[in-house]
Design a protein around this motif. Structure first.
Motif, mmCIF file in Angstrom:
data_model
loop_
_atom_site.group_PDB
_atom_site.id
_atom_site.type_symbol
_atom_site.label_atom_id
_atom_site.label_comp_id
_atom_site.label_asym_id
_atom_site.label_seq_id
_atom_site.Cartn_x
_atom_site.Cartn_y
_atom_site.Cartn_z
ATOM 1 N N ASN A 43 -1.510 -0.458 7.854
ATOM 2 C CA ASN A 43 -2.205 -1.716 8.106
ATOM 3 C C ASN A 43 -1.437 -2.863 7.455
ATOM 4 O O ASN A 43 -0.756 -2.684 6.441
ATOM 5 C CB ASN A 43 -3.624 -1.691 7.523
ATOM 6 C CG ASN A 43 -4.532 -0.701 8.233
ATOM 7 O OD1 ASN A 43 -5.147 -1.017 9.254
ATOM 8 N ND2 ASN A 43 -4.615 0.510 7.692
ATOM 9 N N CYS A 44 -1.603 -4.041 8.042
ATOM 10 C CA CYS A 44 -1.014 -5.259 7.491
ATOM 11 C C CYS A 44 -2.013 -6.394 7.663
ATOM 12 O O CYS A 44 -2.524 -6.619 8.768
ATOM 13 C CB CYS A 44 0.297 -5.602 8.207
ATOM 14 S SG CYS A 44 1.069 -7.139 7.626
ATOM 15 N N TRP A 45 -2.314 -7.065 6.549
ATOM 16 C CA TRP A 45 -3.284 -8.161 6.572
ATOM 17 C C TRP A 45 -2.560 -9.475 6.299
ATOM 18 O O TRP A 45 -1.747 -9.579 5.357
ATOM 19 C CB TRP A 45 -4.350 -7.962 5.499
ATOM 20 C CG TRP A 45 -5.238 -6.781 5.729
ATOM 21 C CD1 TRP A 45 -6.430 -6.753 6.372
ATOM 22 C CD2 TRP A 45 -4.990 -5.435 5.287
ATOM 23 N NE1 TRP A 45 -6.957 -5.487 6.384
ATOM 24 C CE2 TRP A 45 -6.101 -4.652 5.726
ATOM 25 C CE3 TRP A 45 -3.956 -4.814 4.586
ATOM 26 C CZ2 TRP A 45 -6.195 -3.292 5.458
ATOM 27 C CZ3 TRP A 45 -4.049 -3.465 4.342
ATOM 28 C CH2 TRP A 45 -5.151 -2.715 4.767
ATOM 29 N N GLY A 82 -0.602 -4.866 -4.507
ATOM 30 C CA GLY A 82 -1.846 -5.242 -3.842
ATOM 31 C C GLY A 82 -2.998 -4.316 -4.192
ATOM 32 O O GLY A 82 -2.791 -3.175 -4.624
ATOM 33 N N PRO A 83 -4.231 -4.750 -3.998
ATOM 34 C CA PRO A 83 -5.401 -3.924 -4.311
ATOM 35 C C PRO A 83 -5.539 -2.702 -3.417
ATOM 36 O O PRO A 83 -6.230 -1.747 -3.763
ATOM 37 C CB PRO A 83 -6.572 -4.893 -4.120
ATOM 38 C CG PRO A 83 -6.058 -5.948 -3.192
ATOM 39 C CD PRO A 83 -4.614 -6.082 -3.508
ATOM 40 N N ARG A 84 -4.865 -2.690 -2.268
ATOM 41 C CA ARG A 84 -4.946 -1.560 -1.342
ATOM 42 C C ARG A 84 -3.792 -0.578 -1.542
ATOM 43 O O ARG A 84 -3.567 0.292 -0.721
ATOM 44 C CB ARG A 84 -4.971 -2.060 0.099
ATOM 45 C CG ARG A 84 -6.198 -2.922 0.435
ATOM 46 C CD ARG A 84 -6.128 -3.373 1.894
ATOM 47 N NE ARG A 84 -7.328 -4.073 2.311
ATOM 48 C CZ ARG A 84 -7.519 -5.384 2.238
ATOM 49 N NH1 ARG A 84 -6.553 -6.147 1.727
ATOM 50 N NH2 ARG A 84 -8.640 -5.941 2.651
ATOM 51 N N GLY A 85 -3.073 -0.712 -2.624
ATOM 52 C CA GLY A 85 -1.998 0.227 -2.935
ATOM 53 C C GLY A 85 -0.630 -0.214 -2.476
ATOM 54 O O GLY A 85 0.373 0.423 -2.824
ATOM 55 N N SER A 113 3.393 1.651 5.752
ATOM 56 C CA SER A 113 1.958 1.355 5.766
ATOM 57 C C SER A 113 1.367 1.584 7.151
ATOM 58 O O SER A 113 2.083 1.697 8.151
ATOM 59 C CB SER A 113 1.722 -0.099 5.338
ATOM 60 O OG SER A 113 2.356 -0.986 6.245
ATOM 61 N N GLU A 123 -0.280 -8.748 3.113
ATOM 62 C CA GLU A 123 -0.552 -7.542 2.318
ATOM 63 C C GLU A 123 -0.423 -6.314 3.205
ATOM 64 O O GLU A 123 -0.744 -6.344 4.401
ATOM 65 C CB GLU A 123 -1.951 -7.618 1.718
ATOM 66 C CG GLU A 123 -2.308 -6.409 0.852
ATOM 67 C CD GLU A 123 -3.738 -6.459 0.336
ATOM 68 O OE1 GLU A 123 -4.166 -5.468 -0.302
ATOM 69 O OE2 GLU A 123 -4.428 -7.468 0.598
ATOM 70 N N ASP A 124 0.047 -5.218 2.600
ATOM 71 C CA ASP A 124 0.104 -3.949 3.315
ATOM 72 C C ASP A 124 -0.497 -2.869 2.429
ATOM 73 O O ASP A 124 -0.780 -3.090 1.253
ATOM 74 C CB ASP A 124 1.552 -3.606 3.702
ATOM 75 C CG ASP A 124 2.436 -3.363 2.491
ATOM 76 O OD1 ASP A 124 2.259 -2.308 1.840
ATOM 77 O OD2 ASP A 124 3.306 -4.216 2.185
ATOM 78 N N ASP A 125 -0.720 -1.685 3.003
ATOM 79 C CA ASP A 125 -1.263 -0.551 2.242
ATOM 80 C C ASP A 125 -0.240 0.573 2.144
ATOM 81 O O ASP A 125 -0.581 1.749 2.184
ATOM 82 C CB ASP A 125 -2.561 -0.042 2.882
ATOM 83 C CG ASP A 125 -2.363 0.361 4.339
ATOM 84 O OD1 ASP A 125 -1.235 0.197 4.871
ATOM 85 O OD2 ASP A 125 -3.337 0.825 4.953
ATOM 86 N N HIS A 184 -3.947 -7.227 11.142
ATOM 87 C CA HIS A 184 -5.164 -8.002 10.870
ATOM 88 C C HIS A 184 -4.714 -9.441 10.627
ATOM 89 O O HIS A 184 -4.428 -9.832 9.493
ATOM 90 C CB HIS A 184 -5.897 -7.442 9.650
ATOM 91 C CG HIS A 184 -6.178 -5.973 9.744
ATOM 92 N ND1 HIS A 184 -7.294 -5.459 10.371
ATOM 93 C CD2 HIS A 184 -5.452 -4.892 9.311
ATOM 94 C CE1 HIS A 184 -7.280 -4.127 10.298
ATOM 95 N NE2 HIS A 184 -6.155 -3.765 9.661
#
Length: 387
Positions: A313-315, A374-377, A311, A326-328, A278
């Motif tokens: 996803n990567c933002w 991060g907020p996504r874990g 992860s 950020e990653d999850d 992302h």
């Protein structure tokens, strides 16, 4: 010359001091300074003095001349107190010449003034000794009734002594300057090694990670999808060539980082690792002076997401003075120091070289680097301009 700590080589023995390169630079000028004493010796030997007195005076003068040649090299590495005592003893050595030569012995005090100027470190002490010698010469001439004929000897003594003192201080300043230049060069080499180390980590770490991921993917696809495997192998070849070009540019010191190029590279690298990317389209809104730094941060952050995060996803978000990655994935724990994005938790006393390199780069442009859960874990890597 005056400061023992500024000498690259500190000779211990007397012969080592007399054979030191600094001593060899002193001898020619000192020898030239002794040439005018030929007239003194000639005048001594054509005088009506007894032979024994002539021989005694010649021997004493020879010791004075030898002291002038050797005392400075011997005293340069001694403490100030030792130097002052040696100058006093050298002066005392000239006193026995007065019963033999009369007021003409005052000429030898020129050498005492030169030695004091060359070896006494404190300017005030050196000038006091030189001035006292000149004043004492005037007293001797006044007592002998020859002050009108020989007053200029005091002027010669003071002027030459002051000149030698200034000369010695100039030599000392030049030596200090050379030492400072050597230290600056040494620090520059250390800084360049650190820069080169960061560049090698950033260039090869990222490229080899992507090559490894694509190689694993190509190996799995060979049996099920040969065409796609061939595409991945072609990408591996392209990445290898690109890494080689970056390596050559880094060695030459002319490589520049492009944030837009790194965004495109991150897109391809994350896709090859089956991580949903992302990303913004470009980094045009980033302040120009921060684009190179953000490019390095993006490369390091994405590399660690691929390597360690696990992860899906990567933002990546960019702003004029801020970049977030950020990653999850697995994230970090409170018991450990946060590692670079996506990396596994590491003990607090083993910081990642990549993160250390990013912080060093950020400090050069007035920015800071932070890593946090991060907020996504997963983990968030943030770089921003310091307010």
């Amino acid at each position: 010359m005056f400061s023992r700590e500024v000498q690259e080589v500190r000779p211990v023995g007397l012969l080592a001091r007399l054979g030191h390169p600094a001593a060899y630079r002193w001898y020619p000028g000192a020898a030239i300074g002794l040439l005018y004493q030929v007239s003194v010796l000639v005048g001594l030997w054509i005088s009506d003095l007894p032979l024994t007195q002539k021989l005694t005076a010649t021997a004493l003068l020879a010791v004075v001349y030898l002291g002038f040649l050797t005392l400075p090299p011997l005293l340069w590495w001694e403490r100030e107190r030792t130097r002052l005592i040696a100058v006093g003893l050298y002066f005392a050595l000239t006193i026995p010449l007065f019963p033999l030569l009369g007021s003409a012995a005052c000429w030898t005090w020129v050498y005492v003034a030169c030695v004091a100027g060359m070896v006494v470190a404190r300017s005030a002490a050196a000038f006091a000794i030189i001035g006292a010698l000149g004043a004492l010469q005037l007293v001797v001439f006044a007592l002998g009734g020859t002050v009108e004929d020989y007053w200029f000897v005091a002027l010669v003594t003071v002027s030459i002594g002051v000149m030698m003192s200034a000369f010695a201080r100039q030599i000392d300043a030049l030596r200090r300057l050379r030492n400072a230049q050597g230290e600056i060069a040494r620090l520059a080499v250390i800084e360049e090694r650190a820069r080169f180390s960061r560049d090698m980590h950033d260039v090869l770490g990222h490229s080899l990670t992507v090559v490894t991921v694509k190689s694993e993917l190509a190996r799995r696809l060979v049996a099920v999808d040969p065409a796609r495997a061939a595409d991945e192998i072609a990408d591996i070849e392209r990445l290898s060539r690109s890494a080689l070009a970056d390596l050559r540019a880094a060695v030459a010191g002319y490589r520049e980082m492009s944030l837009s190029t790194e965004l495109a590279s991150a897109q391809a690298s994350l896709a090859a690792a089956d991580i949903q990317a992302h990303l913004p389209r470009n980094g045009e809104e980033v302040a120009p002076e921060l684009r190179e730094l953000f490019g390095w941060v993006l490369r390091e952050g994405v590399t660690n997401v691929i390597r360690h995060s696990g992860s899906r996803n990567c933002w990546v978000t960019v702003g004029p003075d801020r970049l977030d990655i950020e990653d999850d994935g697995r994230g970090t724990s409170a018991a450990t120091t946060p590692a670079p994005v996506g990396s596994s938790a590491v003990p607090a006393d083993t910081p990642g070289s990549g993160l250390a390199g990013l912080r060093a780069r950020a400090a050069q442009v007035g920015a800071t680097v932070a890593v946090a859960p991060g907020p996504r874990g997963g983990t968030v890597l943030t770089v921003r301009r310091a307010s």
